[in-house]
Design an enzyme around this catalytic site. Structure first.
Site, mmCIF file in Angstrom:
data_model
loop_
_atom_site.group_PDB
_atom_site.id
_atom_site.type_symbol
_atom_site.label_atom_id
_atom_site.label_comp_id
_atom_site.label_asym_id
_atom_site.label_seq_id
_atom_site.Cartn_x
_atom_site.Cartn_y
_atom_site.Cartn_z
ATOM 1 N N ASP A 35 -24.651 36.593 2.374
ATOM 2 C CA ASP A 35 -23.906 35.756 1.689
ATOM 3 C C ASP A 35 -24.838 34.319 2.067
ATOM 4 O O ASP A 35 -25.467 34.188 3.070
ATOM 5 C CB ASP A 35 -22.690 35.511 2.800
ATOM 6 N N TYR A 145 -16.424 31.972 -16.938
ATOM 7 C CA TYR A 145 -16.385 32.721 -15.919
ATOM 8 C C TYR A 145 -16.004 34.085 -16.004
ATOM 9 O O TYR A 145 -16.576 35.065 -15.472
ATOM 10 C CB TYR A 145 -15.312 31.981 -14.730
ATOM 11 N N PHE A 173 -5.930 40.347 -10.020
ATOM 12 C CA PHE A 173 -4.938 39.470 -10.381
ATOM 13 C C PHE A 173 -5.176 38.115 -9.526
ATOM 14 O O PHE A 173 -6.239 37.735 -9.201
ATOM 15 C CB PHE A 173 -3.640 39.691 -10.895
ATOM 16 N N PHE A 212 0.723 22.174 -13.081
ATOM 17 C CA PHE A 212 -0.020 22.217 -14.433
ATOM 18 C C PHE A 212 0.836 22.661 -15.732
ATOM 19 O O PHE A 212 0.708 23.657 -16.021
ATOM 20 C CB PHE A 212 -1.512 22.820 -14.163
HETATM 21 N N1 LIG Z 1 -9.762 34.846 -5.238
HETATM 22 C C1 LIG Z 1 -9.086 35.388 -6.401
HETATM 23 O O1 LIG Z 1 -7.926 35.148 -6.588
HETATM 24 C C2 LIG Z 1 -9.921 36.174 -7.097
HETATM 25 C C3 LIG Z 1 -9.383 36.791 -8.472
HETATM 26 C C4 LIG Z 1 -10.121 37.488 -9.218
HETATM 27 C C5 LIG Z 1 -11.206 37.852 -8.971
HETATM 28 N N2 LIG Z 1 -12.030 37.107 -7.716
HETATM 29 C C6 LIG Z 1 -13.323 37.674 -7.496
HETATM 30 O O2 LIG Z 1 -13.575 37.879 -6.215
HETATM 31 C C7 LIG Z 1 -14.798 37.516 -5.643
HETATM 32 C C8 LIG Z 1 -14.424 37.062 -4.257
HETATM 33 O O3 LIG Z 1 -13.386 35.840 -4.664
HETATM 34 P P1 LIG Z 1 -13.065 34.776 -3.168
HETATM 35 O O4 LIG Z 1 -11.739 34.230 -3.501
HETATM 36 O O5 LIG Z 1 -13.259 35.633 -1.995
HETATM 37 O O6 LIG Z 1 -14.451 33.767 -3.519
HETATM 38 P P2 LIG Z 1 -15.214 33.329 -2.110
HETATM 39 O O7 LIG Z 1 -16.068 32.021 -2.654
HETATM 40 O O8 LIG Z 1 -14.248 32.906 -1.147
HETATM 41 O O9 LIG Z 1 -16.281 34.104 -1.907
HETATM 42 C C9 LIG Z 1 -17.342 34.196 -2.454
HETATM 43 C C10 LIG Z 1 -18.526 34.425 -1.399
HETATM 44 O O10 LIG Z 1 -20.033 34.551 -2.127
HETATM 45 C C11 LIG Z 1 -20.865 33.839 -1.552
HETATM 46 N N3 LIG Z 1 -21.868 33.515 -2.571
HETATM 47 C C12 LIG Z 1 -21.555 33.192 -3.584
HETATM 48 N N4 LIG Z 1 -22.675 33.093 -4.357
HETATM 49 C C13 LIG Z 1 -23.575 33.709 -3.805
HETATM 50 C C14 LIG Z 1 -25.100 34.057 -3.602
HETATM 51 N N5 LIG Z 1 -25.675 33.632 -5.068
HETATM 52 N N6 LIG Z 1 -25.592 34.786 -3.199
HETATM 53 C C15 LIG Z 1 -25.058 34.959 -1.791
HETATM 54 N N7 LIG Z 1 -23.607 34.873 -1.475
HETATM 55 C C16 LIG Z 1 -23.081 33.994 -2.595
HETATM 56 C C17 LIG Z 1 -20.043 32.589 -1.153
HETATM 57 O O11 LIG Z 1 -20.781 31.712 0.080
HETATM 58 C C18 LIG Z 1 -18.758 33.043 -0.641
HETATM 59 O O12 LIG Z 1 -18.667 33.393 0.903
HETATM 60 C C19 LIG Z 1 -15.373 36.733 -6.662
HETATM 61 O O13 LIG Z 1 -16.259 37.672 -7.294
HETATM 62 C C20 LIG Z 1 -14.057 36.413 -7.332
HETATM 63 O O14 LIG Z 1 -14.791 36.103 -8.868
HETATM 64 C C21 LIG Z 1 -11.392 36.589 -6.987
HETATM 65 O O1 LIG Z 2 -2.469 22.487 -8.348
HETATM 66 C C1 LIG Z 2 -2.378 23.587 -8.935
HETATM 67 C C2 LIG Z 2 -2.885 24.638 -8.812
HETATM 68 C C3 LIG Z 2 -2.554 25.889 -9.730
HETATM 69 N N1 LIG Z 2 -1.388 25.660 -10.651
HETATM 70 C C4 LIG Z 2 -1.084 26.860 -11.521
HETATM 71 O O2 LIG Z 2 -0.847 27.835 -10.551
HETATM 72 C C5 LIG Z 2 -1.179 29.011 -11.141
HETATM 73 C C6 LIG Z 2 -2.112 29.937 -10.428
HETATM 74 O O3 LIG Z 2 -3.417 29.015 -10.371
HETATM 75 P P1 LIG Z 2 -4.529 29.559 -9.487
HETATM 76 O O4 LIG Z 2 -5.661 28.528 -9.734
HETATM 77 O O5 LIG Z 2 -4.313 29.706 -8.095
HETATM 78 O O6 LIG Z 2 -4.950 30.912 -10.176
HETATM 79 P P2 LIG Z 2 -5.316 31.106 -11.377
HETATM 80 O O7 LIG Z 2 -4.337 32.218 -12.074
HETATM 81 O O8 LIG Z 2 -5.979 30.296 -12.291
HETATM 82 O O9 LIG Z 2 -6.817 32.225 -11.241
HETATM 83 C C7 LIG Z 2 -7.024 33.287 -10.526
HETATM 84 O O10 LIG Z 2 -6.951 34.245 -11.614
HETATM 85 C C8 LIG Z 2 -8.124 34.183 -12.415
HETATM 86 C C9 LIG Z 2 -7.857 35.361 -13.551
HETATM 87 O O11 LIG Z 2 -6.929 34.916 -14.336
HETATM 88 C C10 LIG Z 2 -9.479 34.151 -11.756
HETATM 89 O O12 LIG Z 2 -9.844 35.516 -11.404
HETATM 90 C C11 LIG Z 2 -9.246 33.314 -10.536
HETATM 91 O O13 LIG Z 2 -10.516 33.341 -9.820
HETATM 92 C C12 LIG Z 2 -8.204 33.337 -9.744
HETATM 93 O O14 LIG Z 2 -8.090 32.269 -8.730
HETATM 94 C C13 LIG Z 2 -1.565 28.639 -12.545
HETATM 95 O O15 LIG Z 2 -0.824 28.949 -13.490
HETATM 96 C C14 LIG Z 2 -2.048 27.225 -12.268
HETATM 97 O O16 LIG Z 2 -1.905 26.478 -13.533
HETATM 98 C C15 LIG Z 2 -0.630 24.441 -10.394
HETATM 99 O O17 LIG Z 2 0.314 24.544 -11.236
HETATM 100 N N2 LIG Z 2 -1.150 23.465 -9.654
#
Ligand SMILES: NC(=O)c1ccc[n+]([C@@H]2O[C@H](COP(=O)([O-])OP(=O)(O)OC[C@H]3O[C@@H](n4cnc5c(N)ncnc54)[C@H](O)[C@@H]3O)[C@@H](O)[C@H]2O)c1
Ligand SMILES: O=c1ccn([C@@H]2O[C@H](COP(=O)(O)OP(=O)(O)O[C@H]3O[C@H](CO)[C@H](O)[C@H](O)[C@H]3O)[C@@H](O)[C@H]2O)c(=O)[nH]1
Length: 337
Positions: A35, A145, A173, A212
């Site tokens: 990381d 993305y 999701f 939003f």
């Molecule tokens: N959190 C969600 O709701 C959600 C939803 C759908 C998909 N995802 C995917 O799941 C994965 C994890 O999400 P998260 O919320 O834990 O994100 P996060 O940002 O908390 O974790 C990502 C980690 O990757 C590291 N990183 C990023 N780029 C790097 C690089 N080039 N080299 C080495 N390390 C690097 C960051 O420092 C971080 O620790 C991501 O790929 C994200 O796209 C997350």
């Molecule tokens: O301050 C805020 C933040 C979010 N929202 C709403 O809350 C819902 C959830 O928003 P998030 O930003 O928490 O999550 P998203 O659904 O936009 O995105 C998530 O799902 C995506 C896939 O659809 C991506 O994978 C992304 O990484 C992951 O965080 C959305 O309708 C957004 O409009 C608000 O109303 N106010």
């Protein structure tokens, strides 16, 4: 544990990755976290895991890691993952997420590692024809993305066809919640996700939560999402490892239940006992009205089922972590000094 494995976890200091690391260690596996700490936290990596601070954009750093350890599989979480940021800077995502993943795929193939589990996203489904969304839904990424994640899915398809690298593309999701061990949780900077932002508003750390848009074609006008506990995602990663003996797979991962933004706010008020001030703002570009997963395929194939399916359990865990760590990982980093 009959067969401990050695797993390389990219992004293991981040939110979802750190929960997966905890699950791997709990089940007796060995873990190497890779990381760059751009978003993650050193304090999220337990001492039982080896930690390499490096960037996937650096092929030599990757080569050193693959030379030092013999991995049974790679879990690939590291990515830029803020949808709105990708709309403002598409190149950073289309280039950054793909180049780093291609570096990783090449290093994995060259090292003879046969399995990779990849964090994909519901953002692949920008124009769903039906709800809930299953794996047969047409791919139409909702943002650069999502497009970058689809490009990586395609690269993995060809890595299987050409090199026999078996992969699992897990389309999460909305990941949410925190580990019941109380040590790890969600701490992004800046935070963009709804649940931690609403919790901050409940704790008085933000003046209000902005909704939003409340003019969507949904029961209360606000967007509906499928929130899945981060530990249930981690469990799915462990289950697909065995499936990869046979073939590459792709699964949509959610609970199959949608909650509106207003329902999330109501749940936070109920669980915290605090009032959440609300301001209704404009729609956020790129948001879809409703995103709900069908995870029937992974349930059927691998017997996966969520252990924390309810919104209250998800929010309750996230609240407990935030109360115990009001400054997030900064609290822990200070304590370690
Ligand atoms: N959190 C969600 O709701 C959600 C939803 C759908 C998909 N995802 C995917 O799941 C994965 C994890 O999400 P998260 O919320 O834990 O994100 P996060 O940002 O908390 O974790 C990502 C980690 O990757 C590291 N990183 C990023 N780029 C790097 C690089 N080039 N080299 C080495 N390390 C690097 C960051 O420092 C971080 O620790 C991501 O790929 C994200 O796209 C997350
Ligand atoms: O301050 C805020 C933040 C979010 N929202 C709403 O809350 C819902 C959830 O928003 P998030 O930003 O928490 O999550 P998203 O659904 O936009 O995105 C998530 O799902 C995506 C896939 O659809 C991506 O994978 C992304 O990484 C992951 O965080 C959305 O309708 C957004 O409009 C608000 O109303 N106010």
């Amino acid at each position: 544990m009959t067969n401990p494995k050695t797993i390389l976890v990219t992004g293991g200091a981040g939110y979802v990755g750190s929960h997966c690391v905890a699950e791997l260690l709990d089940r007796g596996h060995r873990v190497v976290v890779f990381d760059n700490l751009r978003q993650g936290h050193a304090a999220a990596v337990p001492p039982e895991a080896a930690f390499v601070q490096a960037d996937l954009a650096d092929p030599e750093a990757l080569a050193r890691v693959f030379a030092q350890w013999r991995f049974d599989a790679v879990f690939h979480f590291a990515a830029l993952s803020v949808v709105g940021e990708s709309m403002r800077d598409p190149h950073a995502y289309l280039h950054g997420n793909t180049v780093t993943s291609l570096n990783l795929i090449r290093a994995t193939v060259e090292a003879g590692v046969r399995k990779l589990v990849f964090s994909s996203t519901a953002n692949l489904f920008g124009s769903p024809s039906r709800m809930p969304i299953d794996e047969d839904e047409a791919i139409d990424p909702g943002s650069p993305y999502g497009e970058s994640k689809f490009m990586i899915e395609r690269a993995l398809h060809w890595a299987d066809r050409c090199h026999g690298l078996r992969s699992a593309c897990l389309r999460y999701f909305n990941a949410a919640g925190a580990h019941p061990n109380g040590r790890i949780g969600e701490d992004h900077s800046p935070e963009t996700h709804l649940i931690p932002l609403v919790l901050d508003a409940a704790a008085g750390k933000r003046p209000h939560i902005e909704i939003f848009g409340d003019d969507y074609a949904t029961p209360d006008g606000t967007c509906v999402r499928d929130y899945i506990h981060v530990c249930d995602l981690a469990d799915a990663h462990l289950r697909v490892l065995d499936a990869l003996e046979e073939r590459s797979v792709r699964y949509n991962l959610g609970n199959g239940t949608g909650y509106s933004v207003r329902e999330v706010i109501d749940a936070v008020e109920r669980i915290t006992g605090n009032r959440v001030p609300v301001v209704v703002g404009p729609r956020r570009p790129g948001d879809l009205p409703v995103l709900i997963a069908s995870s029937e395929r992974i349930r059927r194939d691998l017997g996966w089922q969520p252990r924390f399916p309810g919104l209250d359990a998800i929010i309750g865990g996230a609240w407990a972590w935030r109360c115990a760590h009001p400054q997030g990982y900064r609290t822990l980093a200070k304590a370690a000094e």
